[in-house]
Design a protein around this motif. Structure first.
Motif, PDB file in Angstrom:
ATOM      1  N   VAL A 397       6.976   1.169  10.941  1.00 32.48           N
ATOM      2  CA  VAL A 397       7.646   1.041   9.645  1.00 32.48           C
ATOM      3  C   VAL A 397       6.660   0.349   8.715  1.00 32.48           C
ATOM      4  N   THR A 398       6.238   1.031   7.641  1.00 30.20           N
ATOM      5  CA  THR A 398       5.399   0.333   6.660  1.00 30.20           C
ATOM      6  C   THR A 398       6.241   0.037   5.433  1.00 30.20           C
ATOM      7  N   MET A 399       6.019  -1.141   4.883  1.00 28.92           N
ATOM      8  CA  MET A 399       6.724  -1.537   3.667  1.00 28.92           C
ATOM      9  C   MET A 399       5.692  -1.994   2.651  1.00 28.92           C
ATOM     10  N   ALA A 400       5.552  -1.235   1.564  1.00 28.97           N
ATOM     11  CA  ALA A 400       4.616  -1.585   0.488  1.00 28.97           C
ATOM     12  C   ALA A 400       3.232  -1.918   1.042  1.00 28.97           C
ATOM     13  N   GLY A 401       2.703  -0.996   1.818  1.00 26.58           N
ATOM     14  CA  GLY A 401       1.366  -1.229   2.356  1.00 26.58           C
ATOM     15  C   GLY A 401       0.583   0.058   2.431  1.00 26.58           C
ATOM     16  N   ASN A 402      -0.718  -0.065   2.318  1.00 25.57           N
ATOM     17  CA  ASN A 402      -1.592   1.104   2.438  1.00 25.57           C
ATOM     18  C   ASN A 402      -2.739   0.783   3.389  1.00 25.57           C
ATOM     19  N   PRO A 403      -2.396   0.481   4.657  1.00 23.26           N
ATOM     20  CA  PRO A 403      -3.424  -0.003   5.583  1.00 23.26           C
ATOM     21  C   PRO A 403      -4.571   0.982   5.819  1.00 23.26           C
ATOM     22  N   VAL A 404      -4.337   2.251   5.569  1.00 20.70           N
ATOM     23  CA  VAL A 404      -5.440   3.199   5.788  1.00 20.70           C
ATOM     24  C   VAL A 404      -6.613   2.926   4.835  1.00 20.70           C
ATOM     25  N   LEU A 405      -6.300   2.393   3.660  1.00 25.37           N
ATOM     26  CA  LEU A 405      -7.408   2.030   2.773  1.00 25.37           C
ATOM     27  C   LEU A 405      -7.730   0.538   2.827  1.00 25.37           C
ATOM     28  N   SER A 406      -6.837  -0.261   3.371  1.00 28.86           N
ATOM     29  CA  SER A 406      -6.989  -1.717   3.207  1.00 28.86           C
ATOM     30  C   SER A 406      -7.439  -2.450   4.447  1.00 28.86           C
ATOM     31  N   THR A 407      -7.411  -1.803   5.584  1.00 26.22           N
ATOM     32  CA  THR A 407      -7.688  -2.549   6.812  1.00 26.22           C
ATOM     33  C   THR A 407      -8.883  -1.936   7.541  1.00 26.22           C
ATOM     34  N   PRO A 408      -9.492  -2.700   8.451  1.00 27.78           N
ATOM     35  CA  PRO A 408     -10.790  -2.282   8.979  1.00 27.78           C
ATOM     36  C   PRO A 408     -10.752  -1.020   9.841  1.00 27.78           C
ATOM     37  N   ASN A 409     -11.889  -0.421   9.905  1.00 30.91           N
ATOM     38  CA  ASN A 409     -12.080   0.839  10.638  1.00 30.91           C
ATOM     39  C   ASN A 409     -10.973   1.831  10.321  1.00 30.91           C
ATOM     40  N   SER A 410     -10.933   2.190   9.066  1.00 31.82           N
ATOM     41  CA  SER A 410      -9.885   3.072   8.549  1.00 31.82           C
ATOM     42  C   SER A 410      -9.775   4.394   9.271  1.00 31.82           C
ATOM     43  N   VAL A 424       8.071   5.616   9.292  1.00 30.90           N
ATOM     44  CA  VAL A 424       8.831   5.568   8.045  1.00 30.90           C
ATOM     45  C   VAL A 424       8.160   4.571   7.109  1.00 30.90           C
ATOM     46  N   SER A 425       8.050   4.961   5.836  1.00 27.32           N
ATOM     47  CA  SER A 425       7.413   4.097   4.857  1.00 27.32           C
ATOM     48  C   SER A 425       8.343   3.845   3.685  1.00 27.32           C
ATOM     49  N   VAL A 426       8.464   2.578   3.319  1.00 29.95           N
ATOM     50  CA  VAL A 426       9.138   2.261   2.058  1.00 29.95           C
ATOM     51  C   VAL A 426       8.019   2.132   1.041  1.00 29.95           C
ATOM     52  N   ASP A 427       7.899   3.125   0.171  1.00 24.12           N
ATOM     53  CA  ASP A 427       6.739   3.166  -0.722  1.00 24.12           C
ATOM     54  C   ASP A 427       7.013   4.095  -1.899  1.00 24.12           C
ATOM     55  N   MET A 428       6.299   3.850  -2.977  1.00 21.26           N
ATOM     56  CA  MET A 428       6.521   4.646  -4.184  1.00 21.26           C
ATOM     57  C   MET A 428       5.527   5.782  -4.353  1.00 21.26           C
ATOM     58  N   TYR A 429       4.588   5.910  -3.423  1.00 24.07           N
ATOM     59  CA  TYR A 429       3.606   6.996  -3.537  1.00 24.07           C
ATOM     60  C   TYR A 429       3.415   7.713  -2.197  1.00 24.07           C
ATOM     61  N   LEU A 430       3.055   8.990  -2.316  1.00 19.25           N
ATOM     62  CA  LEU A 430       2.595   9.757  -1.155  1.00 19.25           C
ATOM     63  C   LEU A 430       1.075   9.574  -1.134  1.00 19.25           C
ATOM     64  N   ASN A 431       0.629   8.613  -0.334  1.00 23.83           N
ATOM     65  CA  ASN A 431      -0.789   8.246  -0.396  1.00 23.83           C
ATOM     66  C   ASN A 431      -1.440   8.336   0.988  1.00 23.83           C
ATOM     67  N   GLU A 432      -2.609   7.717   1.125  1.00 30.70           N
ATOM     68  CA  GLU A 432      -3.441   7.855   2.314  1.00 30.70           C
ATOM     69  C   GLU A 432      -2.707   7.377   3.573  1.00 30.70           C
ATOM     70  N   THR A 433      -1.824   6.407   3.426  1.00 23.56           N
ATOM     71  CA  THR A 433      -1.045   5.910   4.570  1.00 23.56           C
ATOM     72  C   THR A 433       0.263   6.684   4.722  1.00 23.56           C
ATOM     73  N   THR A 434       1.010   6.791   3.633  1.00 27.08           N
ATOM     74  CA  THR A 434       2.357   7.362   3.751  1.00 27.08           C
ATOM     75  C   THR A 434       2.321   8.855   4.064  1.00 27.08           C
TER      76      THR A 434
END
Ligand SMILES: Nc1nc2c(c(=O)[nH]1)N[C@H]1C(S)=C(S)[C@@H](COP(=O)(O)OP(=O)(O)OC[C@H]3O[C@@H](n4cnc5c(=O)[nH]c(N)nc54)[C@H](O)[C@@H]3O)O[C@H]1N2
Ligand SMILES: Nc1nc2c(c(=O)[nH]1)N[C@H]1C(S)=C(S)[C@@H](COP(=O)(O)OP(=O)(O)OC[C@H]3O[C@@H](n4cnc5c(=O)[nH]c(N)nc54)[C@H](O)[C@@H]3O)O[C@H]1N2
Ligand code: SF4
Ligand SMILES: [Mo]
Length: 759
Positions: A397-410, A424-434
């Motif tokens: 479950v991700t909540m307001a996070g984009n770890p694919v761009l923000s955390t090491p060894n993406s 499941v992601s609580v998020d406002m964009y369809l992005n690199e993580t979601t």
């Protein structure tokens, strides 16, 4: 109301830690006409940065999700909330019933810290998930500060901030508030406050491998070699001892342990011993130490560049140490503690003494990394998903996070998320993580919800309280973010898809009030739970605002439901749309302490011990190239590149490099370079600049938007590269589990024209 029937609303900007007050003009059709700084805001007094006014464009962004998405045959399609919740229930229930609750993991990202609903309800989601696998952006950010504060002051949220408005001398280590507007130091118009230090005859010193705007505007720039700040800070301490400049001050008489141990432990870090590694001359170090000691008031402040490195925790602690040794800890003009109106863990419980702080309640399965503050290092998330066996993470479950761009060894994490059974992601964009999520549940926009900075006002340079009701109504059928999170918590607990978030919330509120009535130290002790519950409901607010009222009224300035009628309450904040000023910072030692000894532990054994590891680096080899990050005023980590007003112009993802390094490598300005680390490689355009020291290259994080399956049309036009392809998941500050995102050893070489295509 203005003459054209527009209305004016006031709202604290939720985009960064500065908490600027915004004045927002809204048309009768609920269109945003204009956003500018609120001149009457008690804290920001009209200051605003370019991001603040872009809340309009963010609200209007067509790519911002208004409806939930579900993944069908590998493609995300819009769906109803009812359908989305059914898919969420089925997916989570299947994983939990087959593999148990520890097959779930949660990841909470940075915007939660700026969001009242999230601050109050993500905890409910995590508890309901019932898993030990909690991760967050804290371990790519400020965890070293918490750990250092925990050991030193007994509570991980007792982080002193520089008393910017009254100090005479400030050393900034690895922070660039002209771009970031400050971090763990909430100060709207941070730049203006720095300029005021100099205007009143004070001095500002910046320690940074790059000559940032903050460095340019300061009296002095110390171009340190990345990752070596611990040596510099320890050497300053060594000089203070050697030259008898140590004075804790009368106010700390009898409340500080460990000064003698420190004296012995820093003895090896003479300025001469560290100058080769740090790149800062022994003479300069001595001068700085003397100035710091002799300034009428002074403060040392360190952030990202000092935290997200191999010695992050030890460096955070050494900053506290220098403030203490020079008599500036907890003193006007020095480094002081805020007294927040709501949510301050260090305002509750027995004052002056406590259980202290420890880590290691459990460890990760694969690498045995210890728990810190109830979570595990996010650098371990991918391997816990990818490594087969008992206890493997299978749903996230991700909540307001984009770890694919923000955390090491993406790249590793990207592959791991693809392999999950359910996400499941609580998020406002369809992005690199979601894009990996089976379901995305969107919150309303920033302007459609209420706000109070529960977290950041704990680290403010002045005590204030400010509540903003929503500026715009919710869209038809759109639940508020607290409703999404409360329902998600309810489903995680019961797997009942019909669960009503209002019932979940009533239960939470009841529990909160009951706890207060049972707490001897609370003004609600012995009061009737239903009476308080009804009084709150009479306010006519919902969700987090109800809980906030309890926090405010039982907080240090609170009105205690009648106990102190002119105290702070939600009602009082509603009557004061520009905020309530609670005054400059006041000394809080010893009341703030929660160490078992009731003392400031200036030389906690774990920190002291780490100085041995630091000493080993005195003779370490110097890497030919190390990578550091940077921020731009018009970006916000990974997620605001879809707002065109912000990314047009000179905001871009380039590799900054010193002219002499570029010449040696045969790379020209605007040409491309390969950058490779132990775990990955990228090709990036090069920007040659004198404003970076030799042997250092800089790449901003949060870019790399050209990924299939996302929907960020504006961001994709100027995609940039993901700098966290280069950061190494195995490289951590061992005391806090925080990733090394700065001072990463890299190889750099010129790219041929064909390699540059697509970057
Ligand atoms: N190399 C390198 N890496 C870094 C850093 C660095 O300096 N260098 N900095 C680190 C730091 S300090 C941080 S804090 C992390 C950030 O790491 P993350 O928090 O993982 O990433 P963000 O880019 O903040 O992404 C936020 C996500 O939340 C969504 N979002 C925004 N607002 C809301 C909201 O109100 N509600 C919900 N539900 N979703 C929302 C966005 O769409 C986006 O998907 O990155 C870290 N990574
Ligand atoms: N505009 C904008 N504002 C933001 C954000 C954003 O992305 N954009 N992100 C927000 C978040 S989540 C956070 S945590 C804060 C962070 O706020 P800051 O801590 O101010 O972060 P940065 O601006 O990245 O500044 C870090 C500085 O450390 C330097 N540095 C790198 N390595 C080292 C080193 O080893 N030693 C020293 N001394 N310096 C080093 C870098 O060159 C850089 O100038 O900003 C917040 N504000
Ligand atoms: S400085 Fe931060 S809080 Fe202030 S307007 Fe800019 S983004 Fe918003
Ligand atoms: Mo952050």
């Amino acid at each position: 109301m203005t003459e054209d029937n527009n209305r004016v609303a006031f709202r604290t900007c939720p985009l960064c830690e500065a908490t600027c007050g915004l004045e927002i003009t809204v048309s009768p059709q609920n269109e945003i006409v204009r956003i500018r700084g609120d001149q009457k805001d008690v804290f920001s007094k009209g200051f605003i940065c370019p991001k603040g006014s872009s809340l309009k464009q963010l609200h209007e962004d067509p790519d911002r999700l208004r409806m939930p998405l579900v993944k069908k045959d590998g493609v995300h399609v819009e769906t109803t909330w009812d359908e989305a919740w059914r898919v969420v229930r089925d997916g989570l229930q299947k994983v939990v019933s087959t593999h148990g609750r520890d097959a779930l993991a949660t990841y909470a990202g940075n915007p939660n810290a700026h969001n009242l609903s999230s601050m109050l309800y993500t905890g409910n989601v995590m508890r309901a998930a019932g898993t030990r696998y909690r991760f967050s952006a804290s371990t790519v950010d400020q965890m070293p500060m918490h750990v250092a504060a925990g050991y030193t002051f007994g509570s991980p949220v007792s982080i002193p901030v520089p008393d910017l408005d009254r100090t005479d001398y400030l050393i900034i280590v690895g922070a660039n508030p002209y771009a970031s507007n400050g971090s763990l130091c909430t100060a709207p118009d941070f730049p203006g406050r720095l300029e005021a230090i100099r205007a009143r005859g004070g001095k500002v010193i910046v320690v940074d491998p790059r000559r940032t705007r903050t460095a340019q505007e300061a009296d002095e720039w110390l171009a340190i070699r990345p990752g070596t700040d611990g040596l510099l800070l320890a050497a300053i301490a060594q000089v203070l001892f050697e030259e008898n400049l140590v004075t804790l001050g009368e106010h700390l008489d009898g409340v500080v342990n460990g000064v003698d141990e420190l004296r012995a432990a820093v003895a090896v870090f003479t300025p001469e011993a560290v100058e080769h590694r740090t790149g800062i001359s022994a003479r300069t170090i001595r001068t700085i130490a003397r100035e710091l000691a002799n300034a009428p008031t002074a403060a040392v402040y360190g952030r990202i560049g000092a935290n997200t490195v191999e010695f992050g925790t030890t460096q955070a602690w050494l900053v506290f140490v220098l403030n203490a040794l020079t008599g500036n800890l907890d003193r006007r003009g020095g480094a002081m503690f805020a007294l927040p109106a709501a949510g301050g863990a260090n305002t509750r419980g027995t004052k002056g003494k406590g259980k202290g702080f420890s880590v290691g309640r459990g460890a990760t399965r694969v690498r045995k990394l210890p728990e810190v503050m109830g979570e595990f290092p996010v650098a371990a998330l991918a391997e816990e998903i990818l490594t087969d066996g008992e206890g493997q993470i299978r749903a996230l479950v991700t909540m307001a996070g984009n770890p694919v761009l923000s955390t090491p060894n993406s790249q590793q994490l990207d592959a791991a998320l693809e392999s999950l059974d359910f996400m499941v992601s609580v998020d406002m964009y369809l992005n690199e993580t979601t894009r990996h999520a089976d379901v995305i549940l969107p919150p309303p926009s920033q302007l459609q919800r209420d706000h109070f900075d529960v977290l950041l006002l704990q680290f403010a340079v002045r005590n204030v309280a400010n509540y903003s009701p929503p500026v715009l109504p919710l869209d038809e059928g759109q639940p508020d973010e607290w409703e999404v999170l409360a329902k998600l918590a309810g489903i995680l607990q019961t797997f009942d898809v019909e669960i009503d978030p209002q019932d979940v919330d009533d239960e939470i509120l009841h529990a909160l009030i009951t706890k207060a009535t049972e707490d001897a130290a609370s003004p609600l002790h012995g009061r009737d739970v239903e009476e308080i519950f009804n009084e709150i409901n009479a306010l006519g607010v919902e969700g987090p605002a109800r809980r906030l009222d309890v926090m405010l009224q039982t907080g240090p300035y609170g009105s205690g439901y009648g106990a102190n009628s002119d105290g702070v309450s939600l009602k009082k904040l509603l009557e004061n749309p520009h905020g309530v000023d609670l005054g400059p910072l006041q000394p809080r030692i010893p009341e703030i302490l929660r160490t078992p000894s009731g003392q400031v532990e200036l030389a906690h054994p774990i920190l002291l011990q780490d100085l041995n590891r630091l000493a080993e680096t005195l003779t370490a080899d110097i890497e030919p190239f190390v990578l550091v990050g940077r921020r731009h005023l018009k970006t916000n980590n990974s997620w605001m590149h879809n707002v065109k007003v912000l990314t047009k112009g000179n905001v871009s993802c380039t590799l900054q490099m010193n002219p002499s390094d570029a010449a040696q490598l045969g790379i020209s300005h605007g040409g491309h370079a390969h950058v490779a680390s132990r775990v990955g490689e990228v090709v990036v355009p090069v920007e040659i600049t004198e404003d970076i020291r030799e042997g250092v290259v800089s790449l901003p994080h949060g870019w790399g938007h050209n990924v299939p399956g996302t929907n960020l049309k504006v961001a994709a036009e100027k995609a940039g590269v993901n700098s966290n392809i280069l950061s190494d998941h195995e490289s951590l500050d061992p005391l806090s589990g925080t990733s090394v995102l700065n001072a990463i050893p890299v190889r750099v070489w010129a790219a041929t024209a064909s390699a540059a295509v697509g970057s």
